[in-house]
Design a protein around this motif. Structure first.
Motif, mmCIF file in Angstrom:
data_model
loop_
_atom_site.group_PDB
_atom_site.id
_atom_site.type_symbol
_atom_site.label_atom_id
_atom_site.label_comp_id
_atom_site.label_asym_id
_atom_site.label_seq_id
_atom_site.Cartn_x
_atom_site.Cartn_y
_atom_site.Cartn_z
ATOM 1 N N VAL A 173 0.984 -1.296 -0.012
ATOM 2 C CA VAL A 173 0.024 -0.136 -0.077
ATOM 3 C C VAL A 173 0.845 1.264 0.073
ATOM 4 O O VAL A 173 0.277 2.377 -0.680
ATOM 5 N N ASP A 174 1.967 1.274 0.756
ATOM 6 C CA ASP A 174 2.930 2.282 0.970
ATOM 7 C C ASP A 174 3.386 2.964 -0.360
ATOM 8 O O ASP A 174 3.219 4.076 -0.632
ATOM 9 N N PRO A 175 3.725 1.996 -1.320
ATOM 10 C CA PRO A 175 4.309 2.690 -2.474
ATOM 11 C C PRO A 175 3.158 3.265 -3.256
ATOM 12 O O PRO A 175 3.372 4.338 -4.217
ATOM 13 N N ASN A 176 1.989 2.812 -3.387
ATOM 14 C CA ASN A 176 0.926 3.474 -4.019
ATOM 15 C C ASN A 176 0.367 4.822 -3.419
ATOM 16 O O ASN A 176 0.479 5.674 -4.261
ATOM 17 N N VAL A 177 0.524 4.698 -2.020
ATOM 18 C CA VAL A 177 0.401 6.305 -1.505
ATOM 19 C C VAL A 177 1.491 7.164 -1.647
ATOM 20 O O VAL A 177 1.434 8.372 -2.040
ATOM 21 N N GLN A 178 2.616 6.512 -1.569
ATOM 22 C CA GLN A 178 4.051 7.297 -2.235
ATOM 23 C C GLN A 178 3.733 7.818 -3.642
ATOM 24 O O GLN A 178 4.077 8.994 -3.814
ATOM 25 N N ARG A 179 3.339 7.025 -4.461
ATOM 26 C CA ARG A 179 3.330 7.517 -5.805
ATOM 27 C C ARG A 179 2.129 8.693 -6.079
ATOM 28 O O ARG A 179 2.427 9.447 -6.969
ATOM 29 N N ILE A 180 1.095 8.341 -5.407
ATOM 30 C CA ILE A 180 0.028 9.434 -5.439
ATOM 31 C C ILE A 180 0.632 10.879 -4.743
ATOM 32 O O ILE A 180 0.228 11.591 -5.437
ATOM 33 N N ALA A 181 1.334 10.768 -3.717
ATOM 34 C CA ALA A 181 1.795 11.808 -3.170
ATOM 35 C C ALA A 181 2.878 12.649 -4.117
ATOM 36 O O ALA A 181 2.984 13.831 -4.500
ATOM 37 N N GLU A 182 3.703 11.798 -4.926
ATOM 38 C CA GLU A 182 4.547 12.373 -5.944
ATOM 39 C C GLU A 182 3.585 12.821 -6.997
ATOM 40 O O GLU A 182 4.193 14.095 -7.476
ATOM 41 N N LEU A 183 2.855 12.196 -7.712
ATOM 42 C CA LEU A 183 1.831 12.858 -8.738
ATOM 43 C C LEU A 183 1.275 14.175 -8.238
ATOM 44 O O LEU A 183 1.219 14.874 -9.016
ATOM 45 N N GLU A 184 0.862 14.283 -6.985
ATOM 46 C CA GLU A 184 0.056 15.467 -6.626
ATOM 47 C C GLU A 184 1.161 16.470 -6.377
ATOM 48 O O GLU A 184 0.822 17.641 -6.941
ATOM 49 N N ALA A 185 2.334 16.043 -5.905
ATOM 50 C CA ALA A 185 3.586 17.190 -5.939
ATOM 51 C C ALA A 185 3.750 17.763 -7.276
ATOM 52 O O ALA A 185 3.966 18.933 -7.641
ATOM 53 N N GLU A 186 3.603 16.835 -8.466
ATOM 54 C CA GLU A 186 4.186 17.162 -9.635
ATOM 55 C C GLU A 186 3.103 18.036 -10.287
ATOM 56 O O GLU A 186 3.251 19.024 -11.183
ATOM 57 N N LEU A 187 1.717 17.650 -9.923
ATOM 58 C CA LEU A 187 0.687 18.386 -10.488
ATOM 59 C C LEU A 187 0.573 19.624 -9.992
ATOM 60 O O LEU A 187 0.435 20.681 -10.818
ATOM 61 N N ALA A 188 1.051 19.935 -8.790
ATOM 62 C CA ALA A 188 1.087 21.218 -7.998
ATOM 63 C C ALA A 188 2.241 21.945 -8.683
ATOM 64 O O ALA A 188 2.055 23.125 -9.040
ATOM 65 N N ALA A 189 3.158 21.547 -9.079
ATOM 66 C CA ALA A 189 4.391 22.257 -9.681
ATOM 67 C C ALA A 189 3.962 22.389 -11.111
ATOM 68 O O ALA A 189 4.355 23.823 -11.543
ATOM 69 N N ALA A 190 3.450 21.646 -11.573
ATOM 70 C CA ALA A 190 2.867 22.191 -13.071
ATOM 71 C C ALA A 190 1.795 23.308 -13.094
ATOM 72 O O ALA A 190 1.879 24.086 -14.199
#
Length: 195
Positions: free
Chosen positions: A34-51
């Protein structure tokens, strides 16, 4: 309790401990899964905010650039209009002494002599056609005789006490002034009453 029974109980405890360890290991693996999925979601949200931040900055840059281009267009249009309106300023300034001389020629004292009349008529016609020609290009005379003194259009040569005229009134025009498309080309030289 016999040894046999003790061994069975011990074996059950061992089995229970092993089962607990296996269950804990499975929970850990589930958490890791579960942790890698949560971590990936957090990474994608950070990338989206930066974009989104980059897009907002670029929008601001585009709006500023468009405003700058519009300002340059407007300034250029104003400069072109001023250049068109006032390109004749130096040339018009050179023509003003000719107009002054034509006016002086009309001020001769012996206007009624038969020999002088045709010359005066010629000078008057020349002056009228000259004034009509320069009026086509936006040159207008400033003749403030009897008007109130305006320092933006008139240059006072002297102030004279006069009971016949109100204070700050132009009594005499020594030399006419001229404007070019509303801009003062030469002020009118005047005598002003003190009242």
């Amino acid at each position: 309790m016999s040894d046999e029974q003790q061994k069975v109980v011990d074996q059950e405890e061992i089995n229970n401990e092993q089962a607990a360890e296996v269950e804990a290991e499975e929970v850990k693996q589930d958490a890791v899964e579960v942790d890698p999925n949560v971590q990936r979601i957090a990474e994608l949200e950070a990338e989206l905010a930066a974009a989104k931040e980059t897009i907002n900055n670029q929008k601001d840059s585009v709006v500023r650039a468009a405003a700058e281009v519009e300002n340059i267009r407007r300034r250029t249009a104003q400069d072109i209009e001023k250049a068109r309106k006032f390109a004749l300023e130096k040339f018009a300034s050179e023509l003003l002494p000719i107009l002054d001389n034509l006016e002086r020629a009309l001020e001769i004292p012996n206007r009624e002599e038969e020999l002088v009349k045709p010359v005066l008529e010629g000078v008057e016609l020349t002056q009228k056609s000259f004034l009509a020609s320069i009026a086509k290009f936006g040159i207008e005379p400033v003749d403030p005789q009897g008007d109130e003194f305006n320092p933006e259009l008139h240059q006072a040569i002297s102030m004279v006490p006069s009971p016949d005229h109100p204070a700050n009134t132009v009594m005499t025009v020594m030399q006419k002034g001229y404007t070019l498309n509303g801009r003062l080309l030469r002020p009118a030289m005047v005598m002003v009453s003190q009242g």
